[in-house]
Design a protein around this motif. Structure first.
Motif, PDB file in Angstrom:
ATOM      1  N   TYR A  95       0.839  -1.202   0.000  1.00  0.00           N
ATOM      2  CA  TYR A  95       0.000   0.000   0.000  1.00  0.00           C
ATOM      3  C   TYR A  95       0.874   1.253   0.000  1.00  0.00           C
ATOM      4  CZ  TYR A  95      -2.761   3.911   1.484  1.00  0.00           C
ATOM      5  OH  TYR A  95      -3.324   5.165   1.546  1.00  0.00           O
ATOM      6  N   GLU A 138       1.180   4.119  -2.703  1.00  0.00           N
ATOM      7  CA  GLU A 138       0.803   5.484  -2.318  1.00  0.00           C
ATOM      8  C   GLU A 138       1.938   6.460  -2.639  1.00  0.00           C
ATOM      9  OE1 GLU A 138      -1.794   8.417  -0.809  1.00  0.00           O
ATOM     10  OE2 GLU A 138      -2.163   6.360  -1.430  1.00  0.00           O
ATOM     11  N   ARG A 176      -4.016   0.503  -5.801  1.00  0.00           N
ATOM     12  CA  ARG A 176      -4.237   0.918  -4.413  1.00  0.00           C
ATOM     13  C   ARG A 176      -5.590   0.412  -3.925  1.00  0.00           C
ATOM     14  NH1 ARG A 176      -4.261   7.188  -3.148  1.00  0.00           N
ATOM     15  NH2 ARG A 176      -6.061   7.012  -4.506  1.00  0.00           N
TER      16      ARG A 176
END
Length: 112
Positions: A16, A20, A53
């Motif tokens: 993640y 990001e 994501r």
């Protein structure tokens, strides 16, 4: 087993944050004009990161955080990703939404 859940969660969390950071890096760059030849590739990459994501968040939601560290890490993600997501939601000020964000802040310690 609880240990396996936590290991899987840590892997998903790492993916993640990697995704990001890639999204943030693209957002920090100057977006090519929509008429530029490189725009379709840029848009495809950006859209792919956003989709990735979303898949990672869905995976994260299916994993139970069994340690305080795992709980805090999931709360940090929620605290980071939920407010921008709610900009497009008509009921972003619902008490339930505010409670979820408040709990995320409590658990994450206001990290995001």
């Amino acid at each position: 087993p609880a240990g396996g859940q936590e290991v899987a969660l840590q892997d998903v969390l790492a993916r993640y944050w990697q995704t990001e950071r890639a999204i943030l890096a693209m957002e920090a760059e100057t977006e090519p004009p929509a008429t530029a030849p490189e725009y379709p590739a840029w848009e495809l990459r950006f859209d792919g990161l956003i989709a990735q994501r979303s898949r990672i968040i869905a995976q994260m939601a299916s994993l139970r955080a069994v340690t305080p560290e795992g709980q805090r890490a999931k709360a940090e993600v929620l605290e980071r990703c939920l407010p921008p997501c709610l900009r497009w939601y008509d009921h972003a000020d619902d008490p339930e939404i505010r409670l979820a964000l408040s709990l995320a802040r409590d658990v994450a310690g206001g990290a995001a």
